[in-house]
Design a protein around this motif. Structure first.
Motif, PDB file in Angstrom:
ATOM      1  N   SER A 102     -49.918 -65.144  14.967  1.00  0.00           N
ATOM      2  CA  SER A 102     -49.140 -64.046  14.290  1.00  0.00           C
ATOM      3  C   SER A 102     -49.746 -62.719  15.048  1.00  0.00           C
ATOM      4  CB  SER A 102     -49.101 -64.141  12.764  1.00  0.00           C
ATOM      5  OG  SER A 102     -48.012 -64.797  12.283  1.00  0.00           O
ATOM      6  N   ALA A 103     -49.066 -61.700  14.709  1.00  0.00           N
ATOM      7  CA  ALA A 103     -49.731 -60.359  14.894  1.00  0.00           C
ATOM      8  C   ALA A 103     -50.971 -60.231  13.633  1.00  0.00           C
ATOM      9  CB  ALA A 103     -48.630 -59.161  14.570  1.00  0.00           C
ATOM     10  N   THR A 153     -47.536 -55.785  12.346  1.00  0.00           N
ATOM     11  CA  THR A 153     -46.029 -55.749  12.663  1.00  0.00           C
ATOM     12  C   THR A 153     -45.394 -54.367  11.812  1.00  0.00           C
ATOM     13  OG1 THR A 153     -46.121 -57.973  13.048  1.00  0.00           O
ATOM     14  CG2 THR A 153     -43.797 -56.698  12.704  1.00  0.00           C
ATOM     15  N   GLU A 158     -48.213 -59.808  18.445  1.00  0.00           N
ATOM     16  CA  GLU A 158     -48.560 -61.235  18.447  1.00  0.00           C
ATOM     17  C   GLU A 158     -49.452 -61.631  19.994  1.00  0.00           C
ATOM     18  OE1 GLU A 158     -46.359 -60.482  16.594  1.00  0.00           O
ATOM     19  OE2 GLU A 158     -46.371 -61.679  15.105  1.00  0.00           O
ATOM     20  N   PHE A 164     -43.199 -65.344  17.439  1.00  0.00           N
ATOM     21  CA  PHE A 164     -42.473 -64.481  17.032  1.00  0.00           C
ATOM     22  C   PHE A 164     -41.666 -64.043  18.381  1.00  0.00           C
ATOM     23  CE2 PHE A 164     -42.345 -59.785  15.568  1.00  0.00           C
ATOM     24  CZ  PHE A 164     -41.268 -59.769  14.750  1.00  0.00           C
ATOM     25  N   ARG A 195     -38.506 -61.592  10.920  1.00  0.00           N
ATOM     26  CA  ARG A 195     -39.760 -61.478  10.160  1.00  0.00           C
ATOM     27  C   ARG A 195     -40.315 -62.789   9.882  1.00  0.00           C
ATOM     28  NH1 ARG A 195     -41.775 -56.330   8.900  1.00  0.00           N
ATOM     29  NH2 ARG A 195     -43.679 -57.762   9.149  1.00  0.00           N
ATOM     30  N   GLY A 196     -41.491 -62.957   9.889  1.00  0.00           N
ATOM     31  CA  GLY A 196     -42.152 -64.374   9.941  1.00  0.00           C
ATOM     32  C   GLY A 196     -41.963 -65.431  10.791  1.00  0.00           C
ATOM     33  N   GLY A 197     -41.110 -64.811  11.952  1.00  0.00           N
ATOM     34  CA  GLY A 197     -40.814 -65.854  13.001  1.00  0.00           C
ATOM     35  C   GLY A 197     -41.843 -66.542  13.894  1.00  0.00           C
ATOM     36  N   SER A 198     -43.196 -66.209  13.796  1.00  0.00           N
ATOM     37  CA  SER A 198     -44.219 -67.129  14.455  1.00  0.00           C
ATOM     38  C   SER A 198     -44.117 -68.504  13.734  1.00  0.00           C
ATOM     39  CB  SER A 198     -45.551 -66.613  14.104  1.00  0.00           C
ATOM     40  OG  SER A 198     -45.581 -65.227  14.699  1.00  0.00           O
ATOM     41  N   ASP A 199     -43.599 -68.821  12.454  1.00  0.00           N
ATOM     42  CA  ASP A 199     -43.331 -70.051  11.992  1.00  0.00           C
ATOM     43  C   ASP A 199     -42.453 -70.718  12.982  1.00  0.00           C
ATOM     44  OD1 ASP A 199     -45.017 -69.393   9.823  1.00  0.00           O
ATOM     45  OD2 ASP A 199     -43.464 -69.347   8.718  1.00  0.00           O
TER      46      ASP A 199
END
Ligand code: ASP
Ligand code: MG
Length: 321
Positions: A41-42, A47, A75, A137, A151-155
């Motif tokens: 993540s960042a 972010t 990121e 992300f 949002r939370g897109g690294s998951d």
């Protein structure tokens, strides 16, 4: 080759010391014979800070394309620093953007959906002995432009890569030790859950507690990818998210307050009339005016005046957990 995905949240990457610590965790997994693909993540708050900058530079009418170009940089920042930290510790590593990692999306800027993952580059890097560090992300659309995954897109990046390279597990390392039976700040007796099902985690999100990005959990459920949540600051085992989950009965509780009303949800498997009655009786015995709102096999919700929400949560936790 036993590959795993190791995803670090922003709090685990907040400064160079934490990044080096995360790198040490990756190297431990390597020594165990695993082949990690890292997703980052960042750094913490980056972010939000980039969004604030975007608003100041471009105002409300700024283009979605440029906003994504800016946000994706958070990121990328983490990925390059992590690759450096791994190299500094003597490992071979390579940072990759979402596009370089083969992630193609649609063009819904700010909330793009993944269309395809081509893992060729990742596989090549793994084969040459490098640790790929992928900026989460983000992806690239058909026009060749950068998109972000919500949002939370690294998951979502983590689970999509897990599927693409057939990883045996997808590890999420954050600043919490796992999923708890209730929010520990509200219920001191809350304990860490060993195993929980995708369905329960999705219900938890609908009840106001999103532990991982909902899209990512749905993706993992659709493709049966085992998720493991644990802390990057403690070595103890965390929480496993699988199709089957743990035992039947109430697994955890969640609270959501909106306006005058608090809703306390009992979440679990094979819940029915007897749990609902037990919850209402416990509330009545504690002098809390609760009414049952909705009930399904996975969730029973009681509504109370907002001021009594936390008391109801503690009461029901003591009864069911
Ligand atoms: N940095 C992005 C966010 O804060 C994506 C992520 O952390 O997963 O939403
Ligand atoms: Mg973040």
């Amino acid at each position: 080759m036993k590959t795993i995905i190791v995803k670090f949240g922003g709090s685990s990457l907040a400064d160079p010391g934490k990044i080096r610590r995360a790198a040490a965790i990756i190297l431990t997994q390597r020594r165990r014979g695993l082949h990690p693909v890292v997703v980052v993540s960042a750094p913490a708050n980056a972010t939000d800070e980039l969004l604030a900058l975007a608003a100041r530079a471009g105002g409300k009418k700024r283009s979605a394309r440029e906003t994504d170009a800016l946000l994706a940089a958070g990121e990328q920042f983490s990925a390059a620093l992590m690759a450096m930290a791994l190299e500094g510790a003597g490992a071979a590593a390579v940072s990759l953007t979402g596009a370089q990692a083969g992630i193609t999306t649609n063009s819904r800027y700010g909330d793009a959906g993944i269309k395809r993952v081509n893992p060729a580059r990742l596989k090549k890097e793994l084969k040459s002995g490098k640790i790929p560090v992928v900026a989460g992300f983000q992806g690239i659309n058909a026009a060749g432009d950068i998109t972000t995954l919500g949002r939370g897109g690294s998951d979502l990046t983590a689970v999509a890569l897990a599927r693409a390279i057939n990883a045996s597990v997808c590890d999420f390392l954050t600043d919490v030790k796992g999923i708890y039976t209730a929010h520990p700040a509200l219920v001191p007796d809350a304990r860490k859950i060993h195993k929980i099902s995708y369905a329960e985690v999705i219900t938890l999100a609908h009840s106001g507690t999103e532990v991982r990005q909902l899209r990512a959990v749905r993706y993992a459920a659709a493709h049966n990818i085992t998720l493991q949540l644990r802390s990057s600051f403690h070595s103890e085992a965390g929480t496993l998210i699988t199709a089957a989950g743990g035992t039947a009965g109430v697994t955890c509780l969640s609270i959501q307050t909106k306006g005058q009303t608090a809703r306390v949800a009992l979440i679990g498997r094979e819940l029915g009339a007897s749990e609902k009655q037990k919850a209402l009786t416990a509330a009545r015995n504690a002098g809390i005016p609760a009414r049952a709102e909705k009930a399904g096999r996975g969730c029973i919700t009681l509504a109370v005046p907002a001021a009594q929400g936390e008391t109801l949560l503690k009461t029901l936790h003591a009864v069911f957990i």
